[in-house]
Motif scaffolding. Sequence first.
Motif, PDB file in Angstrom:
ATOM      1  N   ASP A   1      -3.977  -0.689 -15.973  1.00 19.46           N
ATOM      2  CA  ASP A   1      -3.194   0.530 -15.812  1.00 19.46           C
ATOM      3  C   ASP A   1      -3.110   0.868 -14.327  1.00 19.46           C
ATOM      4  O   ASP A   1      -4.038   1.425 -13.749  1.00 19.46           O
ATOM      5  N   PHE A   2      -1.989   0.513 -13.706  1.00 22.34           N
ATOM      6  CA  PHE A   2      -1.878   0.655 -12.253  1.00 22.34           C
ATOM      7  C   PHE A   2      -1.970   2.104 -11.799  1.00 22.34           C
ATOM      8  O   PHE A   2      -2.593   2.402 -10.789  1.00 22.34           O
ATOM      9  N   LEU A   3      -1.325   3.010 -12.512  1.00 20.99           N
ATOM     10  CA  LEU A   3      -1.327   4.396 -12.032  1.00 20.99           C
ATOM     11  C   LEU A   3      -2.654   5.092 -12.318  1.00 20.99           C
ATOM     12  O   LEU A   3      -3.305   5.605 -11.412  1.00 20.99           O
ATOM     13  N   ASN A   4      -3.073   5.113 -13.592  1.00 19.38           N
ATOM     14  CA  ASN A   4      -4.221   5.948 -13.964  1.00 19.38           C
ATOM     15  C   ASN A   4      -5.549   5.475 -13.401  1.00 19.38           C
ATOM     16  O   ASN A   4      -6.469   6.265 -13.234  1.00 19.38           O
TER      17      ASN A   4
ATOM     18  N   ALA B   1       0.835  -1.209   0.000  1.00 19.75           N
ATOM     19  CA  ALA B   1       0.000   0.000   0.000  1.00 19.75           C
ATOM     20  C   ALA B   1       0.869   1.258   0.000  1.00 19.75           C
ATOM     21  O   ALA B   1       0.609   2.204  -0.748  1.00 19.75           O
ATOM     22  N   GLU B   2       1.925   1.259   0.818  1.00 22.59           N
ATOM     23  CA  GLU B   2       2.794   2.432   0.905  1.00 22.59           C
ATOM     24  C   GLU B   2       3.532   2.694  -0.403  1.00 22.59           C
ATOM     25  O   GLU B   2       3.546   3.814  -0.909  1.00 22.59           O
ATOM     26  N   VAL B   3       4.176   1.655  -0.908  1.00 24.23           N
ATOM     27  CA  VAL B   3       5.014   1.843  -2.098  1.00 24.23           C
ATOM     28  C   VAL B   3       4.140   2.228  -3.290  1.00 24.23           C
ATOM     29  O   VAL B   3       4.441   3.166  -4.028  1.00 24.23           O
ATOM     30  N   PHE B   4       3.029   1.533  -3.439  1.00 24.43           N
ATOM     31  CA  PHE B   4       2.170   1.814  -4.569  1.00 24.43           C
ATOM     32  C   PHE B   4       1.448   3.152  -4.385  1.00 24.43           C
ATOM     33  O   PHE B   4       1.325   3.932  -5.333  1.00 24.43           O
ATOM     34  N   GLY B   5       0.999   3.429  -3.178  1.00 27.35           N
ATOM     35  CA  GLY B   5       0.346   4.712  -2.902  1.00 27.35           C
ATOM     36  C   GLY B   5       1.271   5.888  -3.177  1.00 27.35           C
ATOM     37  O   GLY B   5       0.868   6.888  -3.772  1.00 27.35           O
ATOM     38  N   HIS B   6       2.535   5.746  -2.786  1.00 28.41           N
ATOM     39  CA  HIS B   6       3.491   6.809  -3.070  1.00 28.41           C
ATOM     40  C   HIS B   6       3.705   6.990  -4.570  1.00 28.41           C
ATOM     41  O   HIS B   6       3.863   8.110  -5.049  1.00 28.41           O
ATOM     42  N   ALA B   7       3.701   5.887  -5.304  1.00 27.90           N
ATOM     43  CA  ALA B   7       3.847   5.982  -6.765  1.00 27.90           C
ATOM     44  C   ALA B   7       2.674   6.762  -7.361  1.00 27.90           C
ATOM     45  O   ALA B   7       2.862   7.629  -8.214  1.00 27.90           O
ATOM     46  N   VAL B   8       1.470   6.491  -6.880  1.00 33.13           N
ATOM     47  CA  VAL B   8       0.285   7.198  -7.389  1.00 33.13           C
ATOM     48  C   VAL B   8       0.363   8.680  -7.006  1.00 33.13           C
ATOM     49  O   VAL B   8       0.197   9.571  -7.842  1.00 33.13           O
ATOM     50  N   LEU B   9       0.655   8.955  -5.748  1.00 40.48           N
ATOM     51  CA  LEU B   9       0.639  10.348  -5.276  1.00 40.48           C
ATOM     52  C   LEU B   9       1.800  11.171  -5.828  1.00 40.48           C
ATOM     53  O   LEU B   9       1.712  12.399  -5.889  1.00 40.48           O
TER      54      LEU B   9
ATOM     55  N   ILE C   1       2.992   3.254 -17.136  1.00 44.33           N
ATOM     56  CA  ILE C   1       3.670   4.048 -18.170  1.00 44.33           C
ATOM     57  C   ILE C   1       3.143   5.466 -18.091  1.00 44.33           C
ATOM     58  O   ILE C   1       1.948   5.705 -18.269  1.00 44.33           O
ATOM     59  N   VAL C   2       4.046   6.396 -17.821  1.00 42.61           N
ATOM     60  CA  VAL C   2       3.625   7.785 -17.638  1.00 42.61           C
ATOM     61  C   VAL C   2       3.386   8.453 -18.996  1.00 42.61           C
ATOM     62  O   VAL C   2       2.423   9.177 -19.179  1.00 42.61           O
ATOM     63  N   ASP C   3       4.237   8.175 -19.988  1.00 39.64           N
ATOM     64  CA  ASP C   3       4.122   8.807 -21.308  1.00 39.64           C
ATOM     65  C   ASP C   3       2.876   8.297 -22.055  1.00 39.64           C
ATOM     66  O   ASP C   3       2.708   7.101 -22.284  1.00 39.64           O
ATOM     67  N   THR C   4       2.009   9.242 -22.452  1.00 38.02           N
ATOM     68  CA  THR C   4       0.718   8.878 -23.061  1.00 38.02           C
ATOM     69  C   THR C   4       0.875   8.091 -24.367  1.00 38.02           C
ATOM     70  O   THR C   4       0.200   7.078 -24.576  1.00 38.02           O
ATOM     71  N   LYS C   5       1.760   8.553 -25.223  1.00 43.47           N
ATOM     72  CA  LYS C   5       1.930   7.913 -26.535  1.00 43.47           C
ATOM     73  C   LYS C   5       2.408   6.462 -26.369  1.00 43.47           C
ATOM     74  O   LYS C   5       1.897   5.539 -27.018  1.00 43.47           O
TER      75      LYS C   5
END
Lengths: 270, 270
Positions: free
Chosen positions: B86-89, A15-23, B68-72
């Motif tokens: 998509d883990f981040l978005n 949760a911490e590592v992934f949450g920090h990546a998102v934030l 992946i941060v870059d949209t393209k």
Amino acid sequence: MHTVFYVSDGTAITAEVFGHAVLSQFPLPFEHVTMPFVGDEAKANSIKERINDSYRQSGKQPIVFHTIVDTKLREIITSSDAKCYDFLNTFVSPIEQQLGVKADPRTHRTHGMDNRKHYDARIDAVNYALENDDGVTTKEYDEADIILVGVSRCGKTPTSLYLALQFGIRVANYPFIDQDMEQMRLPTALKANRHKLFGLTIDPNRLQEIRERRRAGSRYAAPEQCQYELEQVERLFRMEAIPFIDTTFHSVEEISVKILERTGIPRRIF
Amino acid sequence: MHTVFYVSDGTAITAEVFGHAVLSQFPLPFEHVTMPFVGDEAKANSIKERINDSYRQSGKQPIVFHTIVDTKLREIITSSDAKCYDFLNTFVSPIEQQLGVKADPRTHRTHGMDNRKHYDARIDAVNYALENDDGVTTKEYDEADIILVGVSRCGKTPTSLYLALQFGIRVANYPFIDQDMEQMRLPTALKANRHKLFGLTIDPNRLQEIRERRRAGSRYAAPEQCQYELEQVERLFRMEAIPFIDTTFHSVEEISVKILERTGIPRRIF
């Protein structure tokens, strides 16, 4: 400022590592609170209270990132007034659909001791890295997966330890000294394992800065000495066709992953 | 068997660690392929090809976990025939709505070198752990955040290194030897920093197994010696009111998080 709670019935590391990546995608400061090992309803309820208190006091709705496997405990946390993001189940449900297989949730599978053999291999890798740090012995190089080479203080030791602890890989490291570089040839101990060698290099100014912090005013930290050693070591890498990377602008994680990418060795633990 | 691809324009460590946490909920084997540093369209397209090939050859739709941060580049990967997560978005969009702030995506913020000071502190913590490992010196205990104590091979060194590398905490460790345990008192060097002491203990059978692997048939590895040392050390912990935990069934992550929970020291890096 928004408070972010990382809540888990395990270590909360995911949760911490992934949450920090998102934030880290947001240009805002956050206050971080980690709540690991939420193992019973009493603890879950007291955390729920704390989350609600934080909302009342700050007037800002808290963010909760959670990886709680137990359904009952999860319900207590998600009944708080925070905005709750369920890291595991957000993906588990669609994957269940894709695979046509039900998930079989268990706590502590991620950072627990499920696999003792696997775990022993990891501790062995750490011990190996320590016993083969800084060229103290070269007798165990046959057992190495990788042997890192480079001048003193270019990043070999932290990289060896990271590869051992996080990836379960056996890494020795050997510092080139003046004598090796004057003769411009590989020490005998390295020749027999030259296919395992991987070089690290670094910007001379950065090296000087690091060495200066350790031995201020020494010959070891002098600009011309750093420059000389790095020039020689890079010539040696090229002459002996040893793959190498520059560590100056890279974190230990980046260096470690680049080494695995170049050598094709897969990480052994997660 | 389904193939799982972890794809990122950074190290892919977040995708790997988090993806493993999600998949550990499923009672199935997977084949894992990691694709870090996807920095340009040519590389993204070749990975897309590889993903599609895997589908054609196995007949099973691959799973792609990506950060992946870059949209393209992201569009190229998600246009593959795999099921892409998509883990981040997945979380960035709802958090944007909650906070009323747009994300400002940048690559390498998670496991990169954005914060040099922070990074130096981490390497300093690793060096501190190495220089203060196994009681080799006690002169720098004033600078320690925590001093781990316990018998030889109860898990002090891997825990010290993990706390340093992953959490940026300065940890010394000191092994109790026969003499300390016969006298049943703390060595002078530890007394001055007793508020920093944290004890580790372990099951005698497990300790014997670990020591036997290192020095087979020695007095050091004998069952009665392991038993005696552990009994004495636990008595000493109780007598001196040193908090301690049993490492037998816990991973390095679990031990580390438990120590932070008990001492109240927050992790310093992510």
